[in-house]
Design an enzyme around this catalytic site. Structure first.
Site, PDB file in Angstrom:
ATOM      1  N   TYR A 169      39.567 -51.460 -38.029  1.00 14.95           N
ATOM      2  CA  TYR A 169      40.336 -52.713 -37.974  1.00 14.95           C
ATOM      3  C   TYR A 169      41.768 -52.431 -37.499  1.00 14.95           C
ATOM      4  O   TYR A 169      42.257 -53.043 -36.554  1.00 14.95           O
ATOM      5  CB  TYR A 169      40.374 -53.388 -39.365  1.00 14.95           C
ATOM      6  CG  TYR A 169      41.437 -54.458 -39.467  1.00 14.95           C
ATOM      7  CD1 TYR A 169      41.251 -55.693 -38.867  1.00 14.95           C
ATOM      8  CD2 TYR A 169      42.646 -54.221 -40.136  1.00 14.95           C
ATOM      9  CE1 TYR A 169      42.249 -56.675 -38.927  1.00 14.95           C
ATOM     10  CE2 TYR A 169      43.633 -55.189 -40.207  1.00 14.95           C
ATOM     11  CZ  TYR A 169      43.426 -56.416 -39.598  1.00 14.95           C
ATOM     12  OH  TYR A 169      44.414 -57.375 -39.646  1.00 14.95           O
TER      13      TYR A 169
ATOM     14  N   LYS B 117      43.888 -53.338 -33.862  1.00 13.62           N
ATOM     15  CA  LYS B 117      45.185 -54.038 -33.741  1.00 13.62           C
ATOM     16  C   LYS B 117      46.159 -53.195 -32.910  1.00 13.62           C
ATOM     17  O   LYS B 117      46.865 -53.710 -32.046  1.00 13.62           O
ATOM     18  CB  LYS B 117      45.778 -54.301 -35.129  1.00 13.62           C
ATOM     19  CG  LYS B 117      45.026 -55.338 -35.940  1.00 13.62           C
ATOM     20  CD  LYS B 117      45.212 -56.721 -35.357  1.00 13.62           C
ATOM     21  CE  LYS B 117      44.380 -57.762 -36.062  1.00 13.62           C
ATOM     22  NZ  LYS B 117      44.381 -59.063 -35.398  1.00 13.62           N
TER      23      LYS B 117
ATOM     24  N   SER C 209      49.513 -56.425 -37.407  1.00 13.23           N
ATOM     25  CA  SER C 209      49.492 -56.102 -38.835  1.00 13.23           C
ATOM     26  C   SER C 209      50.373 -54.895 -39.113  1.00 13.23           C
ATOM     27  O   SER C 209      50.512 -54.003 -38.261  1.00 13.23           O
ATOM     28  CB  SER C 209      48.050 -55.786 -39.230  1.00 13.23           C
ATOM     29  OG  SER C 209      48.010 -55.138 -40.481  1.00 13.23           O
TER      30      SER C 209
HETATM   31  P1  NAD Z   1      40.747 -65.652 -41.066  1.00 19.11           P
HETATM   32  O1  NAD Z   1      39.470 -64.902 -41.062  1.00 19.11           O
HETATM   33  O2  NAD Z   1      40.971 -66.654 -42.136  1.00 19.11           O
HETATM   34  O3  NAD Z   1      40.960 -66.363 -39.649  1.00 19.11           O
HETATM   35  C1  NAD Z   1      40.437 -65.837 -38.453  1.00 19.11           C
HETATM   36  C2  NAD Z   1      39.745 -66.973 -37.722  1.00 19.11           C
HETATM   37  O4  NAD Z   1      39.195 -66.454 -36.504  1.00 19.11           O
HETATM   38  C3  NAD Z   1      38.587 -67.578 -38.511  1.00 19.11           C
HETATM   39  O5  NAD Z   1      38.732 -68.988 -38.553  1.00 19.11           O
HETATM   40  C4  NAD Z   1      37.339 -67.171 -37.733  1.00 19.11           C
HETATM   41  O6  NAD Z   1      36.315 -68.140 -37.812  1.00 19.11           O
HETATM   42  C5  NAD Z   1      37.895 -67.012 -36.331  1.00 19.11           C
HETATM   43  N1  NAD Z   1      37.126 -66.085 -35.496  1.00 19.11           N
HETATM   44  C6  NAD Z   1      36.651 -64.862 -35.843  1.00 19.11           C
HETATM   45  N2  NAD Z   1      35.985 -64.322 -34.796  1.00 19.11           N
HETATM   46  C7  NAD Z   1      36.063 -65.219 -33.775  1.00 19.11           C
HETATM   47  C8  NAD Z   1      35.566 -65.236 -32.454  1.00 19.11           C
HETATM   48  N3  NAD Z   1      34.860 -64.212 -31.955  1.00 19.11           N
HETATM   49  N4  NAD Z   1      35.839 -66.310 -31.682  1.00 19.11           N
HETATM   50  C9  NAD Z   1      36.536 -67.350 -32.180  1.00 19.11           C
HETATM   51  N5  NAD Z   1      37.012 -67.397 -33.422  1.00 19.11           N
HETATM   52  C10 NAD Z   1      36.778 -66.339 -34.211  1.00 19.11           C
HETATM   53  O7  NAD Z   1      41.930 -64.579 -41.064  1.00 19.11           O
HETATM   54  P2  NAD Z   1      43.491 -64.775 -41.268  1.00 19.11           P
HETATM   55  O8  NAD Z   1      43.855 -64.151 -42.561  1.00 19.11           O
HETATM   56  O9  NAD Z   1      43.874 -66.177 -40.981  1.00 19.11           O
HETATM   57  O10 NAD Z   1      44.007 -63.796 -40.126  1.00 19.11           O
HETATM   58  C11 NAD Z   1      44.350 -64.286 -38.838  1.00 19.11           C
HETATM   59  C12 NAD Z   1      44.726 -63.101 -37.967  1.00 19.11           C
HETATM   60  O11 NAD Z   1      45.790 -62.379 -38.578  1.00 19.11           O
HETATM   61  C13 NAD Z   1      43.593 -62.095 -37.751  1.00 19.11           C
HETATM   62  O12 NAD Z   1      43.667 -61.620 -36.426  1.00 19.11           O
HETATM   63  C14 NAD Z   1      43.939 -60.990 -38.723  1.00 19.11           C
HETATM   64  O13 NAD Z   1      43.440 -59.740 -38.314  1.00 19.11           O
HETATM   65  C15 NAD Z   1      45.459 -61.014 -38.699  1.00 19.11           C
HETATM   66  N6  NAD Z   1      46.059 -60.461 -39.922  1.00 19.11           N
HETATM   67  C16 NAD Z   1      45.691 -60.946 -41.146  1.00 19.11           C
HETATM   68  C17 NAD Z   1      46.220 -60.401 -42.299  1.00 19.11           C
HETATM   69  C18 NAD Z   1      45.795 -60.892 -43.658  1.00 19.11           C
HETATM   70  O14 NAD Z   1      45.976 -60.165 -44.647  1.00 19.11           O
HETATM   71  N7  NAD Z   1      45.257 -62.094 -43.791  1.00 19.11           N
HETATM   72  C19 NAD Z   1      47.158 -59.353 -42.222  1.00 19.11           C
HETATM   73  C20 NAD Z   1      47.532 -58.894 -40.953  1.00 19.11           C
HETATM   74  C21 NAD Z   1      46.980 -59.464 -39.809  1.00 19.11           C
HETATM   75  N1  UFG Z   2      43.778 -54.463 -55.000  1.00 18.63           N
HETATM   76  C1  UFG Z   2      43.268 -54.224 -56.263  1.00 18.63           C
HETATM   77  N2  UFG Z   2      42.121 -54.880 -56.619  1.00 18.63           N
HETATM   78  C2  UFG Z   2      41.473 -55.743 -55.790  1.00 18.63           C
HETATM   79  C3  UFG Z   2      42.018 -55.980 -54.502  1.00 18.63           C
HETATM   80  C4  UFG Z   2      43.162 -55.313 -54.136  1.00 18.63           C
HETATM   81  O1  UFG Z   2      43.822 -53.445 -57.027  1.00 18.63           O
HETATM   82  O2  UFG Z   2      40.423 -56.280 -56.172  1.00 18.63           O
HETATM   83  C5  UFG Z   2      45.024 -53.782 -54.612  1.00 18.63           C
HETATM   84  C6  UFG Z   2      44.829 -52.857 -53.427  1.00 18.63           C
HETATM   85  O3  UFG Z   2      44.415 -51.583 -53.857  1.00 18.63           O
HETATM   86  C7  UFG Z   2      46.222 -52.866 -52.819  1.00 18.63           C
HETATM   87  C8  UFG Z   2      46.769 -54.259 -53.147  1.00 18.63           C
HETATM   88  O4  UFG Z   2      45.955 -54.752 -54.206  1.00 18.63           O
HETATM   89  O5  UFG Z   2      46.989 -51.936 -53.478  1.00 18.63           O
HETATM   90  C9  UFG Z   2      46.688 -55.210 -51.983  1.00 18.63           C
HETATM   91  O6  UFG Z   2      45.377 -55.171 -51.468  1.00 18.63           O
HETATM   92  P1  UFG Z   2      44.844 -56.235 -50.411  1.00 18.63           P
HETATM   93  O7  UFG Z   2      43.413 -55.904 -50.143  1.00 18.63           O
HETATM   94  O8  UFG Z   2      45.156 -57.615 -50.845  1.00 18.63           O
HETATM   95  O9  UFG Z   2      45.748 -55.949 -49.146  1.00 18.63           O
HETATM   96  P2  UFG Z   2      45.947 -54.595 -48.315  1.00 18.63           P
HETATM   97  O10 UFG Z   2      47.365 -54.208 -48.505  1.00 18.63           O
HETATM   98  O11 UFG Z   2      44.916 -53.596 -48.591  1.00 18.63           O
HETATM   99  O12 UFG Z   2      45.610 -55.098 -46.845  1.00 18.63           O
HETATM  100  C10 UFG Z   2      46.490 -55.912 -46.143  1.00 18.63           C
HETATM  101  C11 UFG Z   2      45.751 -56.798 -45.155  1.00 18.63           C
HETATM  102  C12 UFG Z   2      45.133 -55.991 -44.032  1.00 18.63           C
HETATM  103  C13 UFG Z   2      46.107 -55.024 -43.455  1.00 18.63           C
HETATM  104  C14 UFG Z   2      46.723 -54.183 -44.545  1.00 18.63           C
HETATM  105  C15 UFG Z   2      47.759 -53.262 -44.021  1.00 18.63           C
HETATM  106  O13 UFG Z   2      44.740 -57.530 -45.817  1.00 18.63           O
HETATM  107  O14 UFG Z   2      44.780 -56.902 -43.016  1.00 18.63           O
HETATM  108  O15 UFG Z   2      47.357 -55.048 -45.484  1.00 18.63           O
HETATM  109  O16 UFG Z   2      48.740 -53.999 -43.371  1.00 18.63           O
HETATM  110  F1  UFG Z   2      45.481 -54.186 -42.587  1.00 18.63           F
END
Ligand code: NAD
Ligand code: UFG
Length: 356
Positions: A167, A171, A142
């Site tokens: 979190y 990572k 991330s």
């Molecule tokens: P998500 O929660 O939709 O997907 C994660 C999946 O992992 C889910 O299907 C969940 O059931 C499974 N899981 C959780 N714990 C588990 C365990 N102990 N064993 C097996 N399966 C398990 O999330 P996502 O948005 O698809 O994110 C995927 C990956 O990318 C995550 O590692 C997340 O931290 C990373 N990531 C996500 C974002 C974002 O904003 N979505 C940003 C940066 C990094």
């Molecule tokens: N925001 C609002 N209202 C809401 C939700 C979000 O104003 O109800 C704003 C937040 O303050 C932020 C922006 O929208 O400014 C984006 O927020 P998100 O929660 O969608 O995303 P973040 O940037 O906080 O988080 C994302 C990922 C994390 C990761 C982080 C830093 O979800 O996994 O970027 O990389 F850690």
């Protein structure tokens, strides 16, 4: 794909010549879209997911969309003997590791759970891979690992910072473990993909993001306001030192991300690497609200609320390295990201629960 008694697993008939990719967390948001692209590209896929935040229905829909089968194992990535049995049984050659917990605020309330799933889960998976000499690994990292003081746009050659949440720290810790592993054994091929803000959905409207409970992230929350489930959006902070006072982020279409994973798999080389996956374009919260209004044709009511703890004013990616190393760049526009999100929302007002 059907469920069997022990692990709800089913072996598909694998073509002998193709690579078999283990996708942990493949039933989640980014994983399910990546599984779809992997299948389209001819890979065989085994998903390991405990369904704590994913949906079996997502995988059923992926199979329908692609017209191909995958194998599914319901289980915990921390269960090393289960992972070993999967690697042996399916002759896994490559691993994409998405499984993990991702809610930043929740991680501050329950750090042990986050360190357990995100760090112990990665360790168990890597140990099972070592036992079986499988050494091709792609990790879901991330932008948060750049920490609070990195220069914007974030470049991969700046060192990892100290993320504010457990979190983010989990990572960064896994990235460090992977770097040490590649240092100790040069036969590993490891790539950490640092995602910026993934949004959007497949353009069929059949798979998308389906958060449990009240969404933490911006796009799912706006979608619920547009759909009438919530009366207004709270914009966290209107007094940041940004052009319109609201936070700016680098939103990237989940299908671009999915294609980025396949590009990373195809370009995986010996050693350890980190690559940003973003668009390089910052978008403010207010700009996102306006983009959503234009697509859904409704007003999104909002209120400026206090800043959210831990939010950075703005960050976005330098995406030159992905272009150079993977020949990949995000190609989908902000309009497409919002259109696909809105289509997913309107076709699936209750997410996957419509049919479950
Ligand atoms: P998500 O929660 O939709 O997907 C994660 C999946 O992992 C889910 O299907 C969940 O059931 C499974 N899981 C959780 N714990 C588990 C365990 N102990 N064993 C097996 N399966 C398990 O999330 P996502 O948005 O698809 O994110 C995927 C990956 O990318 C995550 O590692 C997340 O931290 C990373 N990531 C996500 C974002 C974002 O904003 N979505 C940003 C940066 C990094
Ligand atoms: N925001 C609002 N209202 C809401 C939700 C979000 O104003 O109800 C704003 C937040 O303050 C932020 C922006 O929208 O400014 C984006 O927020 P998100 O929660 O969608 O995303 P973040 O940037 O906080 O988080 C994302 C990922 C994390 C990761 C982080 C830093 O979800 O996994 O970027 O990389 F850690």
């Amino acid at each position: 794909m059907r469920s069997s008694s022990k692990y709800e697993e089913q072996l598909s008939t694998f073509s002998k010549n193709s690579r078999v990719v283990l996708v942990t967390g493949g039933a989640g948001f980014i994983g399910s879209h990546t599984v779809l692209v992997l299948l389209e590209q001819g890979y065989q896929v085994v998903v390991l997911d405990n369904l704590s935040n994913g949906s079996y229905e997502a995988l059923t829909r992926v199979e329908k969309l692609v017209g191909k089968r995958l194998s599914f194992v319901k289980g915990d990535v921390r269960d090393q003997s289960l992972v070993t049995s999967i690697i042996n049984k399916y002759k896994i050659s490559d691993v994409l590791h998405f499984a993990g917990l991702k809610a930043v605020a929740e991680s501050t309330l329950n750090p042990l759970q986050y360190y357990s799933v995100n760090i112990e889960g990665s360790l168990a998976l890597l140990q099972a891979m070592v036992e079986n000499s499988v050494k091709r690994f792609i990790f879901s990292s991330s932008a948060t690992v750049y920490g609070e003081n990195a220069k914007i746009p974030y470049r991969e050659d700046s060192s990892r910072g100290t993320p504010s949440s457990p979190y983010g720290k989990s990572k960064a810790a896994v990235e460090q473990i992977l770097e040490d592993l590649a240092q100790a054994d040069d036969s590993w091929q490891i790539c950490c993909l640092r995602y910026f803000n993934p949004i959007g959905a497949h353009n069929s409207g059949l798979i998308g993001e389906d958060p449990e409970g009240v969404p933490n992230n911006l796009l799912p929350y706006i979608s619920h306001v547009a759909a009438g489930r919530y009366s207004k959006l709270n914009i966290f902070g209107g007094d940041y030192k940004t052009p319109d006072g609201t936070c700016r982020r680098d939103y990237v279409h989940v299908m671009d991300l999915a294609e980025g994973h396949v590009a990373a798999l195809q370009n995986l080389v010996a050693g350890f690497d980190v690559i940003n996956l973003g668009t390089g374009v910052p978008v403010s919260v207010r700009e996102m609200v306006a983009a959503y209004e234009a697509v859904c044709g409704k007003e999104i009511a909002f209120e400026i609320a206090p800043q959210r703890a831990g939010d950075l004013p703005e960050f976005w990616s330098d995406c030159a390295k992905a272009k150079q190393k993977l020949s990949w760049e995000a190609v989908r526009s902000l309009k497409e990201m919002v259109e696909d999100t809105w289509q997913w929302q309107t076709k699936n007002p209750l997410g996957y629960h419509n049919e479950e």
